[in-house]
Design a protein around this motif. Structure first.
Motif, PDB file in Angstrom:
ATOM      1  N   GLY A 140      59.262  33.559 -27.101  1.00 27.30           N
ATOM      2  CA  GLY A 140      58.239  33.264 -26.105  1.00 27.30           C
ATOM      3  C   GLY A 140      58.871  32.587 -24.899  1.00 27.30           C
ATOM      4  O   GLY A 140      60.052  32.227 -24.908  1.00 27.30           O
ATOM      5  N   GLN A 163      54.707  29.478 -27.997  1.00 21.01           N
ATOM      6  CA  GLN A 163      54.224  30.858 -28.024  1.00 21.01           C
ATOM      7  C   GLN A 163      55.352  31.794 -28.452  1.00 21.01           C
ATOM      8  O   GLN A 163      56.533  31.474 -28.298  1.00 21.01           O
ATOM      9  CB  GLN A 163      53.659  31.294 -26.675  1.00 21.01           C
ATOM     10  N   CYS A 212      49.698  26.780 -35.947  1.00 19.91           N
ATOM     11  CA  CYS A 212      49.819  25.857 -34.806  1.00 19.91           C
ATOM     12  C   CYS A 212      49.883  24.412 -35.283  1.00 19.91           C
ATOM     13  O   CYS A 212      50.702  23.627 -34.789  1.00 19.91           O
ATOM     14  CB  CYS A 212      48.664  26.057 -33.835  1.00 19.91           C
ATOM     15  N   LEU A 220      48.818  37.143 -29.096  1.00 22.28           N
ATOM     16  CA  LEU A 220      49.530  37.862 -28.049  1.00 22.28           C
ATOM     17  C   LEU A 220      49.722  39.313 -28.465  1.00 22.28           C
ATOM     18  O   LEU A 220      49.670  39.651 -29.646  1.00 22.28           O
ATOM     19  CB  LEU A 220      50.881  37.193 -27.799  1.00 22.28           C
ATOM     20  N   GLU A 244      49.913  32.112 -29.315  1.00 27.96           N
ATOM     21  CA  GLU A 244      50.166  30.997 -28.402  1.00 27.96           C
ATOM     22  C   GLU A 244      49.301  29.828 -28.842  1.00 27.96           C
ATOM     23  O   GLU A 244      48.092  29.993 -29.063  1.00 27.96           O
ATOM     24  CB  GLU A 244      49.829  31.392 -26.970  1.00 27.96           C
TER      25      GLU A 244
END
Length: 105
Positions: A8, A13, A41, A53, A102
């Motif tokens: 990312g 992300q 997360c 994503l 993300e």
């Protein structure tokens, strides 16, 4: 197992990868939902998930194994291994189905 978001533009992300038996592998998006993303997360120390994503933008390299499929978290687990999932290494996916997400920083 250890988890990370790879490739990312920031640490919060990218493509979801897990470290298992000395190598990094990917997670298939079959059944992937907000609760699964919330657990990842949180495990990584970030806030809530902002978005999934487009997987093709974060495809794993063809040499990478796909480790997890059919992940099913309630959202309250402290880490991904506590969620229900298929046997490690058993999947019906290609790298175009790699999970990418993300998290809020």
């Amino acid at each position: 197992f250890t988890v990370r978001l790879a490739d990312g533009i920031a640490d919060f992300q990218g493509r979801l990868e897990i470290y298992y038996e000395g190598e990094w592998g990917t997670v298939c998006n079959d059944g992937w939902d907000y609760n699964n993303a919330r657990v990842v997360c949180n495990q990584l120390g970030y806030g809530y998930p902002l978005q999934s994503l487009i997987s093709s933008g974060y495809q794993g390299d063809t040499y990478q194994r796909i480790f997890l499929d059919n992940v099913d978290c309630s959202g309250s687990e402290s880490s991904l291994p506590w969620c229900s999932h298929s046997t490690i290494g058993v999947h019906n996916c290609g790298h175009s189905q790699d999970v990418a997400l993300e998290c809020s920083s």
